[in-house]
Write an enzyme that holds these catalytic residues in place. Structure first.
Site, PDB file in Angstrom:
ATOM      1  CG  ASP A 218      -1.810   1.135   1.378  1.00 49.46           C
ATOM      2  OD1 ASP A 218      -2.675   1.254   0.506  1.00 49.46           O
ATOM      3  OD2 ASP A 218      -1.689   1.934   2.335  1.00 49.46           O
ATOM      4  CD  GLU A 278      -2.222   2.677  -3.507  1.00 52.85           C
ATOM      5  OE1 GLU A 278      -1.619   2.753  -2.428  1.00 52.85           O
ATOM      6  OE2 GLU A 278      -3.270   3.317  -3.737  1.00 52.85           O
TER       7      GLU A 278
HETATM    8  C1  GLC Z   1      -4.035   3.432  -0.391  1.00 53.61           C
HETATM    9  C2  GLC Z   1      -5.312   2.634  -0.255  1.00 53.61           C
HETATM   10  C3  GLC Z   1      -6.397   3.538   0.214  1.00 53.61           C
HETATM   11  C4  GLC Z   1      -6.002   4.075   1.580  1.00 53.61           C
HETATM   12  C5  GLC Z   1      -4.644   4.763   1.521  1.00 53.61           C
HETATM   13  C6  GLC Z   1      -4.089   4.986   2.885  1.00 53.61           C
HETATM   14  O1  GLC Z   1      -4.123   4.408  -1.347  1.00 53.61           O
HETATM   15  O2  GLC Z   1      -5.610   2.014  -1.478  1.00 53.61           O
HETATM   16  O3  GLC Z   1      -7.635   2.893   0.277  1.00 53.61           O
HETATM   17  O4  GLC Z   1      -6.956   4.981   2.033  1.00 53.61           O
HETATM   18  O5  GLC Z   1      -3.686   3.970   0.851  1.00 53.61           O
HETATM   19  O6  GLC Z   1      -3.665   3.779   3.452  1.00 53.61           O
END
Ligand code: GLC
Length: 550
Positions: A218, A278
């Site tokens: 993440d 991500e």
């Molecule tokens: C990423 C996740 C999102 C979350 C953020 C903070 O972007 O996909 O859902 O709110 O991280 O952890």
């Protein structure tokens, strides 16, 4: 319309042949938002045993790996993205024993489990942070980012949180500010501290030993910050929260992140595990960096370029595919996730949404690379944003209303059947079920050979068995057609032709493959009346045609 075949790309450029054995290259990944997938105990919130009960469905659909968004203990301020213990399961989702059952059952069916590793920050209720904030000399003080303000009431610099407002919160106990890229309940870890790195690396070992096949990392872009805390450059305009826009020059995509990724990859390799990132890359150089100089970072940095193409445009998709296909690693395609409006609505025109949903599947499930589906996409689930502020659950929506309605709309319960609450739960669901559940649900669509679900299954079945779709090179065909996107997937033993009509009018494309030694096209899958005759492929509006060259 007539268009000549243009052999613009040399297959050799897709140098991928030697790596055909890695399981994640051929796997179809399926993202599950556990709160919303299936509720086994009828408390209105989905859970791990709910997921376990749907493994048969997932296998039948053609999913080979499930990525479960965070299911660890959490105060749920950001629905699990605020982790208070990395090595357990939140009671709302079940127990560690439930996880073990899920892992065992998934393994029995050949489904890999990928967990979501929130690497950038913890919850402010994590024991590390509770200790960190307790005094300036606590053992975990330096596990987070603490700084003095610039002056009374003034944060250390101008950095803005992704969730609105300053990225710094003053903590009266010790008289300093702590840094949080996201909500103030999500303090950023200090990855410059080797103890943080060791502890977090150990978390991955702990889960690998429990049978996990990898992690989705993440918010990796934001792992490091400039230690001198330079102000970010201000850009024109304001964001949805009313803050000045800024370029995240000093708190995003710092080169140090690559050291961490190399470390995580080394451990992953010991367990034959896959790392998905991500990675909100804006160009191919950035994407390439995430694969690592020696293929020693992420195997699957998510390519989000598609999510920035918000209209059906053959030219735009052609451009994005060519770019990602030329990247040095294996592409990872995504069209929807829990943070963005569903593809059904982004591309749908309101009249042909189901057909367009099939068109999108016909595209991204036939490209060279690993697709990551989002739950409900396969049945044509739509985005249903809240209408009133009092219904909002997402912290972003609460803060940014009405400009920013948050992400609840793309997180509504999975639609299993036409019964009450779409068969998701017998209790009141935590988010309302969209009114389309009566027609768009697994049970109803399973009985309809022309449903979105039937089409997904058909394409995924072909994808799993066809060598060209698994490993073949991507060869762009007509590069100029404004309406039809067409390409070949070509392996040594098979060649598949993919023709996709991105327009609302009937189209005919003319191809000539004689110089490749092919004289015929044999239909594999086609929507509606789309068909091939001789060298012509005729497509109905938004039609899909997949054929084998003979
Ligand atoms: C990423 C996740 C999102 C979350 C953020 C903070 O972007 O996909 O859902 O709110 O991280 O952890």
């Amino acid at each position: 319309m007539c268009a000549a075949f243009a052999a613009a790309q040399q297959p050799e450029q897709n140098a991928s042949k030697t790596e055909g054995k890695q399981w994640w290259r051929h796997a179809v990944f399926y993202e599950i938002y556990p709160r919303s997938f299936a509720d086994s105990n009828n408390d209105g919130v989905g859970d791990l045993m709910g997921i376990a009960s749907k493994l048969g469905y997932l296998k039948d659909l053609g999913a080979d790996a499930i990525w479960i968004t965070p299911c660890f203990p959490s105060p749920q301020v950001d629905f699990g993205y605020d982790v208070s213990d990395y090595e357990s399961i939140d009671p709302v989702y079940g127990t560690l024993a439930d996880f073990d059952t899920l892992a065992r059952e998934a393994k029995r069916r050949g489904i890999h489990i990928i967990l979501d590793f929130v690497v950038n920050h913890t919850s402010d209720q994590h024991k590390w942070f509770l200790d960190s904030r307790s005094s300036r000399t606590s053992a975990h003080r330096d596990w987070y980012i603490w700084r003095d303000g610039k002056g009374p009431g003034q944060p250390p610099n101008n950095w803005i949180s992704d969730f609105g407002g300053s990225a710094w919160t003053f903590d009266a106990t010790t008289g300093q500010y702590y840094y949080h890229m996201f909500d103030k309940a999500q303090p950023d870890l200090n990855w410059r501290n080797p103890a943080v790195k060791d502890a977090m690396f150990d978390v991955t070992r702990w889960w690998y030993k429990r049978g996990v096949s990898g992690f989705r990392l993440d918010a990796v872009d934001t792992l490091f910050e400039d230690p001198s805390l330079h102000d970010n450059p201000i850009l024109p305009g304001v964001n949805a929260f009313g803050d000045p826009k800024e370029e995240n020059k000093y708190n995003s995509k710092l080169p140090e992140v690559h050291d961490v990724l190399r470390g995580l990859r080394k451990i992953a390799d010991e367990y034959d595990a896959a790392l998905i990132g991500e990675t909100w890359t804006t160009d191919i150089d950035e994407l390439n960096r995430y694969y690592g100089d020696h293929d020693d970072e992420l195997q699957l940095p998510m390519d989000f370029l598609f999510t920035t193409v918000n209209t059906l445009s053959a030219a735009e998709f052609r451009r994005q595919i060519a770019a990602v296909n030329a990247a040095k690693g294996w592409p990872t395609y995504v069209i929807s996730n829990h943070d963005i409006v569903r593809s059904y609505d982004r591309y749908g025109d309101g009249q042909h949404n189901d057909q367009i949903a099939k068109l999108m599947a016909g595209m991204y499930l036939t490209l060279r690379g690993t697709p990551i589906m989002y739950y409900g996409e396969e049945i044509g689930m739509k985005t249903t944003p809240p209408m009133r502020r009092e219904d909002v659950k997402d912290p972003i929506g609460l803060k940014g209303w009405p400009q920013e309605k948050g992400r609840d709309g793309e997180r509504t319960p999975m639609q299993w059947d036409a019964s009450e609450n779409a068969g998701f739960s017998k209790g009141a669901p935590w988010l309302p079920v969209p009114d389309t559940y009566k027609t768009h649900n697994v049970a109803t669509e399973s009985k309809d050979a022309h449903s979105v679900l039937a089409f997904y299954k058909e394409v995924l079945k072909l994808r799993h068995t066809n060598d060209a779709l698994l490993e073949g090179d991507y060869v762009a065909l007509d590069e100029t057609d404004p309406n039809v996107l067409s390409y070949l997937r070509a392996s040594a033993s098979e060649t598949v032709l993919v023709v996709l009509n991105m327009s609302g009018t009937k189209q005919t494309s003319h191809f000539d493959f004689t110089h490749r030694g092919f004289s015929k096209v044999r239909k594999l899958i086609a929507t509606g009346q789309s068909s091939a005759k001789g060298n012509d492929v005729t497509l109905e509006p938004y039609g899909v045609f997949l054929g084998e060259l003979k």
